[in-house]
Motif scaffolding. Structure first.
Motif, PDB file in Angstrom:
ATOM      1  N   TYR A  82       0.832  -1.203   0.000  1.00 55.00           N
ATOM      2  CA  TYR A  82       0.000   0.000   0.000  1.00 55.00           C
ATOM      3  C   TYR A  82       0.869   1.257   0.000  1.00 55.00           C
ATOM      4  O   TYR A  82       0.642   2.189  -0.789  1.00 55.00           O
ATOM      5  CB  TYR A  82      -0.942   0.024   1.210  1.00 55.00           C
ATOM      6  CG  TYR A  82      -1.461   1.412   1.451  1.00 55.00           C
ATOM      7  CD1 TYR A  82      -2.356   1.996   0.553  1.00 55.00           C
ATOM      8  CD2 TYR A  82      -0.997   2.171   2.524  1.00 55.00           C
ATOM      9  CE1 TYR A  82      -2.776   3.307   0.728  1.00 55.00           C
ATOM     10  CE2 TYR A  82      -1.424   3.475   2.699  1.00 55.00           C
ATOM     11  CZ  TYR A  82      -2.311   4.039   1.801  1.00 55.00           C
ATOM     12  OH  TYR A  82      -2.714   5.342   1.961  1.00 55.00           O
ATOM     13  N   ARG A  84       3.869   1.712  -1.048  1.00 49.98           N
ATOM     14  CA  ARG A  84       4.509   1.900  -2.358  1.00 49.98           C
ATOM     15  C   ARG A  84       3.524   2.474  -3.374  1.00 49.98           C
ATOM     16  O   ARG A  84       3.917   3.229  -4.273  1.00 49.98           O
ATOM     17  CB  ARG A  84       5.078   0.580  -2.862  1.00 49.98           C
ATOM     18  CG  ARG A  84       6.275   0.065  -2.074  1.00 49.98           C
ATOM     19  CD  ARG A  84       6.906  -1.159  -2.731  1.00 49.98           C
ATOM     20  NE  ARG A  84       8.018  -1.660  -1.934  1.00 49.98           N
ATOM     21  CZ  ARG A  84       7.947  -2.686  -1.103  1.00 49.98           C
ATOM     22  NH1 ARG A  84       6.791  -3.365  -0.963  1.00 49.98           N
ATOM     23  NH2 ARG A  84       8.995  -3.068  -0.406  1.00 49.98           N
ATOM     24  N   SER A  85       2.254   2.125  -3.249  1.00 49.22           N
ATOM     25  CA  SER A  85       1.261   2.536  -4.243  1.00 49.22           C
ATOM     26  C   SER A  85       0.921   4.021  -4.177  1.00 49.22           C
ATOM     27  O   SER A  85       0.407   4.582  -5.153  1.00 49.22           O
ATOM     28  CB  SER A  85      -0.026   1.726  -4.055  1.00 49.22           C
ATOM     29  OG  SER A  85      -0.785   2.200  -2.932  1.00 49.22           O
ATOM     30  N   THR A 177       7.460   4.806  -0.308  1.00 49.12           N
ATOM     31  CA  THR A 177       6.677   5.572  -1.277  1.00 49.12           C
ATOM     32  C   THR A 177       7.555   6.312  -2.271  1.00 49.12           C
ATOM     33  O   THR A 177       7.288   6.308  -3.477  1.00 49.12           O
ATOM     34  CB  THR A 177       5.779   6.579  -0.539  1.00 49.12           C
ATOM     35  OG1 THR A 177       5.025   5.903   0.472  1.00 49.12           O
ATOM     36  CG2 THR A 177       4.816   7.255  -1.507  1.00 49.12           C
TER      37      THR A 177
END
Length: 313
Positions: A82, A84-85, A177
């Motif tokens: 999540y 990273r998204s 991120t």
């Protein structure tokens, strides 16, 4: 100011057990090789990418993605995926990031102003590798000045700190991120007293940044009870409070903000948050969301306790 000890438990014990300013943001493009700063009489133009979303994310426990802190693999992978998204959420790369971390409190809202912020390892008792992590994103002094300008116009006294570094509420999730550390970033502190209405008002004051290319991120946890993390029975507590939050985030702004201002009356509220510093970044993000309704972008678990992330816009 950090609150790493809570109710007689250290964060490490809990995890192992269960676990200024005339410059404006318009100066940023020039600093990054873009257009020159407009004159004082020229109105600020919205970012070419349009209005940016705002995000509240759970940052997990300590340096969890990079050292073993006892999280289950499925939990670890879901939360890491999540985080990273989030990079793909803005339609175009943001000019800068403004992070409201649960791990910084000051008497008045305070911004970091270093051009090259240091690392601030505000955890303890972890393996040596935890203290060599690096996320060398540049600072954004022009953004810091703009934040102070907006908050000042809303009646807030503010301050700045040229020595403050990125705490783990910022560098741990953003190492996933934005692993290239390639976006100028600053933190804004919470205000001591942790008044939810004040933090909602802070967010409303900062809303114009969304049209100026700034990506606002609130970093906290929707469940944060260090004793509860090692108590299997506390799963029901986290589920009850998380269900209330998910319902609240989807409401129209007026009702949402009224409920958030009275969050401590929600089901299991004080069992989920004996101290609310990890919830207050959500108030700032909700305030900045304006009329945008929230969506639940992540709904997972850490050490068996329910956690959510919310996106607006």
């Amino acid at each position: 100011m950090s609150h790493e000890r809570e109710e007689g438990l250290t964060r490490r014990q809990a995890i192992v057990a269960g676990i200024a300013g005339a410059a404006t943001i318009a100066a940023l493009p020039g600093a990054l090789g873009g257009a020159a700063e407009p004159s004082a009489d020229e109105p600020r133009k919205p970012s070419a990418a349009g209005r940016l979303p705002v995000v509240f994310l759970p940052h997990g426990g300590g340096p969890w993605p990079f050292v073993d802190v006892g999280m289950g693999k499925a939990e670890h992978d879901e939360l890491a995926g999540y985080l990273r998204s989030i990079r793909a959420l803005p339609a175009a790369p943001p000019k800068a990031l403004l992070v409201i971390s649960a791990h910084w409190e000051e008497p008045v809202p305070t911004v970091m102003t270093a051009e090259r912020p240091p690392m601030f390892y505000d955890y303890y008792g972890f393996p040596p590798a935890s203290y060599t992590l690096q996320w060398p994103a540049p600072g954004a002094p022009a953004l810091a000045a703009r934040v102070r300008e907006l908050l000042g116009a809303a009646g807030f006294a503010t301050a700045e700190n040229a020595k403050r570094g990125f705490d783990h509420g910022t560098f741990v999730p953003l190492m996933l991120t934005y692993p290239g550390a390639d976006v100028p970033t600053i933190q804004l502190s919470l205000k001591l007293g942790l008044d939810p209405a004040e933090h909602l008002a802070m967010g409303r004051a900062l809303a114009p940044l969304r049209d100026e290319g700034v990506f606002l991120l609130g970093s906290g946890m929707t469940y944060h009870n260090m004793r509860g993390f090692r108590d299997p029975g506390a799963g029901e507590v986290s589920e009850a409070f998380d269900a209330w939050l998910r319902e609240t985030m989807a409401l129209a702004a007026e009702e949402r903000d009224a409920r958030l201002a009275a969050w401590s009356s929600a089901p299991s509220a004080r069992l989920a948050h004996p101290r609310e510093e990890h919830l207050l970044p959500l108030m700032v993000i909700a305030g900045a969301a304006g009329a945008d309704r929230g969506t639940t972008a992540y709904n997972g678990a850490v050490w068996g306790k329910r956690l959510s992330a919310y996106h607006f816009g």
